[in-house]
Scaffold this active site. Structure first.
Site, mmCIF file in Angstrom:
data_model
loop_
_atom_site.group_PDB
_atom_site.id
_atom_site.type_symbol
_atom_site.label_atom_id
_atom_site.label_comp_id
_atom_site.label_asym_id
_atom_site.label_seq_id
_atom_site.Cartn_x
_atom_site.Cartn_y
_atom_site.Cartn_z
ATOM 1 N NE ARG A 12 -44.767 27.030 27.892
ATOM 2 C CZ ARG A 12 -44.878 28.238 27.336
ATOM 3 N NH1 ARG A 12 -45.530 28.396 26.209
ATOM 4 N NH2 ARG A 12 -44.352 29.283 27.923
ATOM 5 C CG ASP A 196 -49.482 24.383 41.021
ATOM 6 O OD1 ASP A 196 -48.777 23.527 40.437
ATOM 7 O OD2 ASP A 196 -49.127 24.969 42.060
ATOM 8 N NE ARG A 197 -52.485 23.399 32.831
ATOM 9 C CZ ARG A 197 -51.176 23.473 32.492
ATOM 10 N NH1 ARG A 197 -50.355 24.315 33.110
ATOM 11 N NH2 ARG A 197 -50.693 22.715 31.533
ATOM 12 C CG LEU A 198 -54.462 27.390 40.914
ATOM 13 C CD1 LEU A 198 -54.102 27.468 42.391
ATOM 14 C CD2 LEU A 198 -55.961 27.091 40.751
#
Ligand SMILES: Cc1cc2nc3c(=O)[nH]c(=O)nc-3n(C[C@H](O)[C@H](O)[C@H](O)COP(=O)(O)O)c2cc1C
Length: 220
Positions: A12, A196-198
């Protein structure tokens, strides 16, 4: 069965919210209270907003983890109830350090709590035991939690014996082997999923000397 390729593509993108130092209270118990309240409103059944993973480690260092229900929280810490002679009960006697993990998927949030565990007072355990449904109160007498049992019938027989014992009593006393624990947090980390996984991670640590909490951002 999912193939490795299917699993590799399951992900996700988290877009719902952010977690910034500037909006976060100095006391993480306050932030936890806000997040829990929000989770109770948004994590609809069958999800249980007060469900958490309790991790313990035995004397050899082997970790063990299972889902529990949070049943109370205050400035001192996080309370749950169980069987003192269960596997987890014995592990926490040998090693009174534990971790709690909450996952609130609708809110794209995780909270990780680490600290020492202690038993709550007998009065606190009595008070919570008294508000449980009668079936749960009798079940606590009947089930030797974490012990091997011969079959479901054996559980039924034990329950029948307990029912007989308390036949004239709709207010059974709390079993001595059942009660509460409180995790006294040393560390509470709040995780908010971001694109963006940040992700945002704010790590609160209790300062042993002052009793104040420090807060640090961790890389995702
Ligand atoms: C949603 C959910 C909530 C649970 N809540 C509790 C709980 O509050 N107390 C408890 O003793 N076990 C609870 N359990 C059962 C535990 O996960 C576990 O099976 C049991 O406590 C025995 O663990 P142990 O053998 O490691 O001691 C719950 C399980 C689930 C799936």
């Amino acid at each position: 069965m999912h193939t490795a390729e299917q699993l590799a593509h399951m992900r996700r993108n988290y877009v719902r919210d952010g977690l910034l130092e500037g909006n976060s209270p100095a006391n993480p118990m306050q932030l936890f209270g806000q997040w829990l309240e929000h989770a109770v409103q948004t994590e609809k059944p069958p999800s249980e907003a007060n469900a958490m993973l309790l991790s313990t480690a035995d004397a050899s260092g082997q970790p063990h983890a299972r889902i529990m229900l949070l049943k109370g929280m205050d400035e001192r810490g996080f309370v749950f109830f169980s069987n003192y002679q269960s596997a987890k009960g014995l592990q926490m006697e040998d090693n009174p350090l534990a971790a709690l993990t909450f996952f609130w998927p609708v809110l794209e949030r995780q909270v990780r709590i680490e600290g020492r565990v202690e038993r709550v007072s007998a009065d606190e355990s009595d008070a919570y035991y008294a508000v449980r449904p009668l079936g749960s109160r009798l079940g606590a007498w009947a089930s030797p939690q974490s012990q091997p049992i011969g079959g479901r019938e054996q559980l039924a027989e034990r329950l029948a014996a307990v029912n007989q014992r308390f036949a004239d009593n709709d207010n059974p006393a709390r079993p001595p082997h059942w009660g509460g624990y409180r995790v006294l947090p040393q560390r509470i980390e709040f995780w908010q999923g971001r694109p963006d996984r940040l992700h945002d991670r704010l790590d609160y640590r209790l300062q042993p000397d002052s009793g104040d909490w420090s807060m640090t951002r961790l890389a995702p």
